[in-house]
Every structure is written in C-alpha cells, then in structure tokens.
Motif scaffolding. Structure first.
Motif, PDB file in Angstrom:
ATOM      1  N   LEU A  15     -36.127  -0.358  39.006  1.00 51.03           N
ATOM      2  CA  LEU A  15     -35.366   0.811  39.452  1.00 51.03           C
ATOM      3  C   LEU A  15     -35.372   0.910  40.971  1.00 51.03           C
ATOM      4  O   LEU A  15     -34.336   1.142  41.604  1.00 51.03           O
ATOM      5  N   PHE A  19     -31.754  -0.648  42.529  1.00 50.46           N
ATOM      6  CA  PHE A  19     -30.920   0.495  42.875  1.00 50.46           C
ATOM      7  C   PHE A  19     -31.117   0.937  44.326  1.00 50.46           C
ATOM      8  O   PHE A  19     -30.406   1.809  44.810  1.00 50.46           O
ATOM      9  N   VAL A 143     -35.900  10.438  38.417  1.00 53.18           N
ATOM     10  CA  VAL A 143     -35.414   9.566  39.478  1.00 53.18           C
ATOM     11  C   VAL A 143     -34.651  10.412  40.495  1.00 53.18           C
ATOM     12  O   VAL A 143     -33.708  11.130  40.126  1.00 53.18           O
ATOM     13  N   ALA A 145     -32.118  10.249  43.428  1.00 54.71           N
ATOM     14  CA  ALA A 145     -31.140   9.226  43.770  1.00 54.71           C
ATOM     15  C   ALA A 145     -30.002   9.776  44.615  1.00 54.71           C
ATOM     16  O   ALA A 145     -29.765  10.986  44.658  1.00 54.71           O
ATOM     17  N   GLN A 149     -26.233   5.665  43.487  1.00 57.38           N
ATOM     18  CA  GLN A 149     -27.328   5.193  42.639  1.00 57.38           C
ATOM     19  C   GLN A 149     -27.276   5.879  41.280  1.00 57.38           C
ATOM     20  O   GLN A 149     -27.564   5.256  40.252  1.00 57.38           O
ATOM     21  N   GLY A 150     -26.892   7.159  41.287  1.00 59.99           N
ATOM     22  CA  GLY A 150     -26.705   7.865  40.029  1.00 59.99           C
ATOM     23  C   GLY A 150     -25.600   7.238  39.197  1.00 59.99           C
ATOM     24  O   GLY A 150     -25.689   7.165  37.964  1.00 59.99           O
ATOM     25  N   LYS A 152     -24.776   4.056  39.187  1.00 59.39           N
ATOM     26  CA  LYS A 152     -25.321   2.833  38.615  1.00 59.39           C
ATOM     27  C   LYS A 152     -26.283   3.136  37.464  1.00 59.39           C
ATOM     28  O   LYS A 152     -26.338   2.396  36.471  1.00 59.39           O
ATOM     29  N   LEU A 153     -27.034   4.229  37.587  1.00 55.04           N
ATOM     30  CA  LEU A 153     -27.908   4.650  36.485  1.00 55.04           C
ATOM     31  C   LEU A 153     -27.083   5.031  35.259  1.00 55.04           C
ATOM     32  O   LEU A 153     -27.439   4.682  34.132  1.00 55.04           O
ATOM     33  N   LEU A 221     -32.873   1.517  28.845  1.00 55.93           N
ATOM     34  CA  LEU A 221     -32.667   1.487  30.292  1.00 55.93           C
ATOM     35  C   LEU A 221     -33.192   0.175  30.874  1.00 55.93           C
ATOM     36  O   LEU A 221     -32.518  -0.476  31.688  1.00 55.93           O
ATOM     37  N   ILE A 225     -30.860  -2.729  32.714  1.00 58.33           N
ATOM     38  CA  ILE A 225     -31.054  -3.142  34.102  1.00 58.33           C
ATOM     39  C   ILE A 225     -31.269  -4.661  34.177  1.00 58.33           C
ATOM     40  O   ILE A 225     -30.707  -5.336  35.047  1.00 58.33           O
TER      41      ILE A 225
END
Length: 231
Positions: A15, A19, A143, A145, A149-150, A152-153, A221, A225
């Motif tokens: 993570l 990210f 997280v 972010a 980045q959010g 991508k999450l 998750l 990733i």
C-alpha cells in the motif's frame, strides 16, 4: 478464507510503495478487556482523540493501545464503543453540532447523529499500529490518501468482482464512525472526506481523504494490488 495476520507486513508495504502514500496505513484491533492486550504493547501516555491516535501511529510508526480514559473525544469513543460513560446528551440530540453551525436545526443534527455508525459491543481497549508492523489480525485498516490514491484504492477494491464502492459520510466523526465502525459493521470498505475535528486536531490535510477497510476486505485487496501492480 480468513485473512492471515502474517500478510500485514506485505499488505502495508505494498500500500505504501505502490500507491505512494505519505502516511502509513494503520491497523486497529479491539479487545474485550485491557488484560487481553498483547504483552509488549504499552498504553498511550497522553490523552488524545481517536483520530489523533490514528495519525500518531501513521506518522510516527508507533504501536500503542488506549482505553476510554485516554480518549479525549467522547463522541469518537462512543462511535467505536470503548466509552465507559454515556455519550454526552448534546451530541446524541444534535445540539452540539447545531451550536457549531453545522445544521439548520437541532432536529437535522439529531437525524445525522442517529445515523452515525456505532459499534454495538463494548470493548475495553483498542490497539493502534502501522499495518506493516501489526502482529495481530486487524478489525479495521485506515488509509490516509490523496484523491488519486483513493481512486487507485477503489480500482483495487472492485478488481475481484466486487460491487461499486459506496461512500457513506456526513463530514462528522470521520475516522471513528466512518472509517472504523462502518467498515466493521458492513464488512465493506468506506471512503470519507474527513471532518472538522480530524482536520483541526489530527492534522488531516485539505488534500487528503480517508479510506477504511474491514478485515474481511484485506485478502481481496492484497490479491488485487499484487495483480494490478506486477513488477
């Protein structure tokens, strides 16, 4: 398949690195009694708000636990249900937020207060740790972010045939009710835009958002990733 806490270091590291997170993902774990807190984890010395405890662990890389006595925000302690005393009446009725100018009426404030996610079961202690250092199965992972980045999450969340991400927030009690209680209750991730308290006291920046995960989300998750960000 249950999430294996042995993967905490791998997931936390991925993570952070894939990210480009500025702050470490934080794992939290509830314990029914203070005596159950694993040996070697010390109680935090200074009283702080729950959101401040998350950012302390995220920024300093520290591991510690808290009971209700160390929780300065009683609304937050109530949302995660480690409070030993009732949540102040003004918070429950919406009067507190109405007096801050957040609502047109006390009734509007009460409606939102009533809908805030709250854990039903009391726990005496909560442990905070950077995910990459946690040696326990997290109840939730938080997280901090930036929006990209959010994004991508969110892409990682839906990678394995999962439903679209549904954000549930009101700009109030974000790192407690939104990012911890709601994921645990629904077993689904949640995205929140933080709140005045977490931005004023815990230093959540204007350009940061919060994503909360339940332990049930962590296997998918991690797999996503690893698949999306192959070397």
């Amino acid at each position: 398949m249950a999430y294996d806490s042995k993967d905490n270091n791998k997931l936390g590291t991925l993570l952070k690195e894939k990210f480009g997170l500025e702050e470490l993902p934080v794992a939290v774990k509830f314990y029914k009694t203070e005596a159950e807190v694993p040996e070697g984890i010390s109680k935090i010395e200074e009283p702080l708000r729950h959101c401040e405890m998350i950012t302390k662990s995220a920024r300093e890389g520290t591991i510690f636990y808290s009971t209700d006595k160390e929780q300065k925000c009683k609304g937050g302690a109530g949302a995660i249900h480690i409070n030993t005393e009732p949540v102040p009446e003004k918070i429950l009725t919406g009067e507190f937020y109405y007096n801050l100018g957040r609502f047109e009426s006390k009734e509007a404030g009460k409606k939102v207060a009533d809908e805030l996610p709250k854990l039903p079961e009391f726990n005496e202690a909560i442990v905070y740790a950077p995910l990459e250092k946690a040696e326990f199965e997290p109840d939730a992972v938080i997280v901090i972010a930036k929006p990209v980045q959010g994004m991508k999450l969110a892409q990682a969340i839906v990678y394995k045939d999962q439903p679209r991400v549904k954000a549930d927030f009101s700009g109030i009690q974000s790192l407690c009710a939104d990012a911890v209680s709601r994921p645990i209750l629904t077993k689904t991730p949640n995205i929140t835009l933080a709140c005045d308290g977490s931005r004023n006291y815990a230093g959540i920046k204007e350009e940061q958002i919060i994503v909360g995960f339940a332990k049930e989300n962590l296997n998918a998750l991690l797999d996503a990733i690893e698949a999306l960000y192959k070397e």
